[in-house]
Design a protein around this motif. Structure first.
Motif, PDB file in Angstrom:
ATOM      1  N   ALA A  39      21.278-101.264  15.842  1.00 44.37           N
ATOM      2  CA  ALA A  39      22.120-100.869  14.712  1.00 44.37           C
ATOM      3  C   ALA A  39      23.344-101.773  14.624  1.00 44.37           C
ATOM      4  N   PRO A  40      23.683-102.248  13.432  1.00 47.58           N
ATOM      5  CA  PRO A  40      23.032-101.956  12.162  1.00 47.58           C
ATOM      6  C   PRO A  40      21.714-102.716  12.010  1.00 47.58           C
ATOM      7  N   ASN A  41      20.843-102.155  11.232  1.00 47.68           N
ATOM      8  CA  ASN A  41      19.549-102.755  10.976  1.00 47.68           C
ATOM      9  C   ASN A  41      19.041-102.268   9.622  1.00 47.68           C
ATOM     10  N   PRO A  42      18.790-103.178   8.681  1.00 52.59           N
ATOM     11  CA  PRO A  42      18.940-104.628   8.766  1.00 52.59           C
ATOM     12  C   PRO A  42      20.409-105.024   8.706  1.00 52.59           C
ATOM     13  N   LEU A  43      20.655-106.307   8.950  1.00 56.30           N
ATOM     14  CA  LEU A  43      22.007-106.849   8.986  1.00 56.30           C
ATOM     15  C   LEU A  43      22.051-108.114   8.149  1.00 56.30           C
ATOM     16  N   ASP A  44      23.074-108.265   7.303  1.00 55.43           N
ATOM     17  CA  ASP A  44      23.300-109.480   6.519  1.00 55.43           C
ATOM     18  C   ASP A  44      24.539-110.178   7.050  1.00 55.43           C
ATOM     19  N   VAL A  45      24.414-111.488   7.354  1.00 48.20           N
ATOM     20  CA  VAL A  45      25.545-112.267   7.860  1.00 48.20           C
ATOM     21  C   VAL A  45      25.581-113.621   7.173  1.00 48.20           C
ATOM     22  N   LYS A  46      26.693-114.311   7.324  1.00 45.27           N
ATOM     23  CA  LYS A  46      26.855-115.670   6.801  1.00 45.27           C
ATOM     24  C   LYS A  46      26.407-116.682   7.853  1.00 45.27           C
ATOM     25  N   VAL A  47      26.029-117.873   7.383  1.00 51.43           N
ATOM     26  CA  VAL A  47      25.717-118.966   8.297  1.00 51.43           C
ATOM     27  C   VAL A  47      26.944-119.207   9.180  1.00 51.43           C
ATOM     28  N   GLY A  48      26.718-119.410  10.462  1.00 50.20           N
ATOM     29  CA  GLY A  48      27.808-119.643  11.409  1.00 50.20           C
ATOM     30  C   GLY A  48      28.251-118.397  12.155  1.00 50.20           C
ATOM     31  N   THR A  49      27.709-117.255  11.779  1.00 49.27           N
ATOM     32  CA  THR A  49      28.078-115.995  12.430  1.00 49.27           C
ATOM     33  C   THR A  49      27.429-115.898  13.809  1.00 49.27           C
ATOM     34  N   THR A  50      28.195-115.442  14.772  1.00 50.55           N
ATOM     35  CA  THR A  50      27.661-115.136  16.097  1.00 50.55           C
ATOM     36  C   THR A  50      27.442-113.638  16.176  1.00 50.55           C
ATOM     37  N   VAL A  51      26.205-113.270  16.478  1.00 55.10           N
ATOM     38  CA  VAL A  51      25.862-111.859  16.642  1.00 55.10           C
ATOM     39  C   VAL A  51      25.748-111.578  18.137  1.00 55.10           C
ATOM     40  N   THR A  52      26.382-110.504  18.584  1.00 55.72           N
ATOM     41  CA  THR A  52      26.297-110.085  19.985  1.00 55.72           C
ATOM     42  C   THR A  52      25.663-108.708  20.051  1.00 55.72           C
ATOM     43  N   TRP A  53      24.549-108.651  20.773  1.00 54.11           N
ATOM     44  CA  TRP A  53      23.859-107.389  21.013  1.00 54.11           C
ATOM     45  C   TRP A  53      24.397-106.806  22.313  1.00 54.11           C
ATOM     46  N   THR A  54      24.662-105.491  22.335  1.00 46.60           N
ATOM     47  CA  THR A  54      25.112-104.796  23.531  1.00 46.60           C
ATOM     48  C   THR A  54      24.177-103.620  23.787  1.00 46.60           C
ATOM     49  N   ASN A  55      23.653-103.561  24.996  1.00 47.41           N
ATOM     50  CA  ASN A  55      22.744-102.481  25.369  1.00 47.41           C
ATOM     51  C   ASN A  55      23.549-101.256  25.791  1.00 47.41           C
ATOM     52  N   ARG A  56      23.473-100.204  25.003  1.00 46.21           N
ATOM     53  CA  ARG A  56      24.159 -98.945  25.326  1.00 46.21           C
ATOM     54  C   ARG A  56      23.207 -97.894  25.896  1.00 46.21           C
ATOM     55  N   ASP A  57      21.927 -98.256  26.004  1.00 46.76           N
ATOM     56  CA  ASP A  57      20.955 -97.336  26.595  1.00 46.76           C
ATOM     57  C   ASP A  57      21.050 -97.386  28.115  1.00 46.76           C
ATOM     58  N   MET A 100      10.639-101.353  19.032  1.00 52.33           N
ATOM     59  CA  MET A 100      12.035-101.568  18.659  1.00 52.33           C
ATOM     60  C   MET A 100      12.123-102.895  17.912  1.00 52.33           C
ATOM     61  N   THR A 101      12.446-102.831  16.614  1.00 53.12           N
ATOM     62  CA  THR A 101      12.519-104.040  15.817  1.00 53.12           C
ATOM     63  C   THR A 101      13.819-104.076  15.032  1.00 53.12           C
ATOM     64  N   GLY A 102      14.196-105.291  14.638  1.00 55.79           N
ATOM     65  CA  GLY A 102      15.387-105.475  13.826  1.00 55.79           C
ATOM     66  C   GLY A 102      15.226-106.696  12.958  1.00 55.79           C
ATOM     67  N   SER A 103      16.127-106.838  11.989  1.00 52.88           N
ATOM     68  CA  SER A 103      16.085-107.965  11.071  1.00 52.88           C
ATOM     69  C   SER A 103      17.499-108.386  10.703  1.00 52.88           C
ATOM     70  N   ILE A 104      17.709-109.703  10.687  1.00 57.78           N
ATOM     71  CA  ILE A 104      18.995-110.260  10.283  1.00 57.78           C
ATOM     72  C   ILE A 104      18.737-111.273   9.181  1.00 57.78           C
ATOM     73  N   LYS A 105      19.410-111.085   8.051  1.00 60.49           N
ATOM     74  CA  LYS A 105      19.314-112.042   6.943  1.00 60.49           C
ATOM     75  C   LYS A 105      20.571-112.901   6.962  1.00 60.49           C
ATOM     76  N   VAL A 106      20.367-114.209   7.059  1.00 62.02           N
ATOM     77  CA  VAL A 106      21.484-115.158   7.121  1.00 62.02           C
ATOM     78  C   VAL A 106      21.528-115.926   5.816  1.00 62.02           C
ATOM     79  N   GLY A 107      22.646-115.832   5.118  1.00 60.98           N
ATOM     80  CA  GLY A 107      22.760-116.509   3.824  1.00 60.98           C
ATOM     81  C   GLY A 107      24.070-117.194   3.642  1.00 60.98           C
TER      82      GLY A 107
END
Length: 107
Positions: A39-57, A100-107
């Motif tokens: 979460a969030p899923n799906p996610l929209d970000v700009k080119v150059g964005t760094t995404v950090t996933w954190t495991n809370r499970d 467990m799946t996710g999607s990130i759209k980079v535009g």
């Protein structure tokens, strides 16, 4: 000590105004792994964005996008970061729990 006269100051100001402006750095974004979901899923970000996933499970997870990136196994509070430098859609999953799946759209 040297001083700058008004003409030289004016030239410096005009030169600074003509320099190319660099794009602002894209924002960093967080994705949380919690209750066997991203979460969030799906996610929209700009080119150059760094995404950090954190495991809370309380159990390990991974983040895998075939041919693009692959995290190590992350225990609780473990993190993985990836910077998206090209536009497109990036579908990812946990290799330990493929439902467990996710999607990130980079535009």
């Amino acid at each position: 000590m040297s001083t700058i006269n008004r003409r030289d100051f004016g030239i410096a100001v005009v030169a600074a105004m003509l320099l190319p402006v660099t794009a602002a750095r894209a924002e960093d974004t967080a994705v949380h792994i919690d209750n066997f979901s991203f979460a969030p899923n799906p996610l929209d970000v700009k080119v150059g964005t760094t995404v950090t996933w954190t495991n809370r499970d309380d159990i390990p997870h991974t983040v895998v996008c075939a041919g693009k990136f692959r995290s190590k196994t992350m225990d609780t509070d473990g993190t993985f970061s990836f910077t998206f430098t090209e536009p497109g859609e990036y579908k990812y999953f946990c290799s330990l729990h493929p439902h467990m799946t996710g999607s990130i759209k980079v535009g």
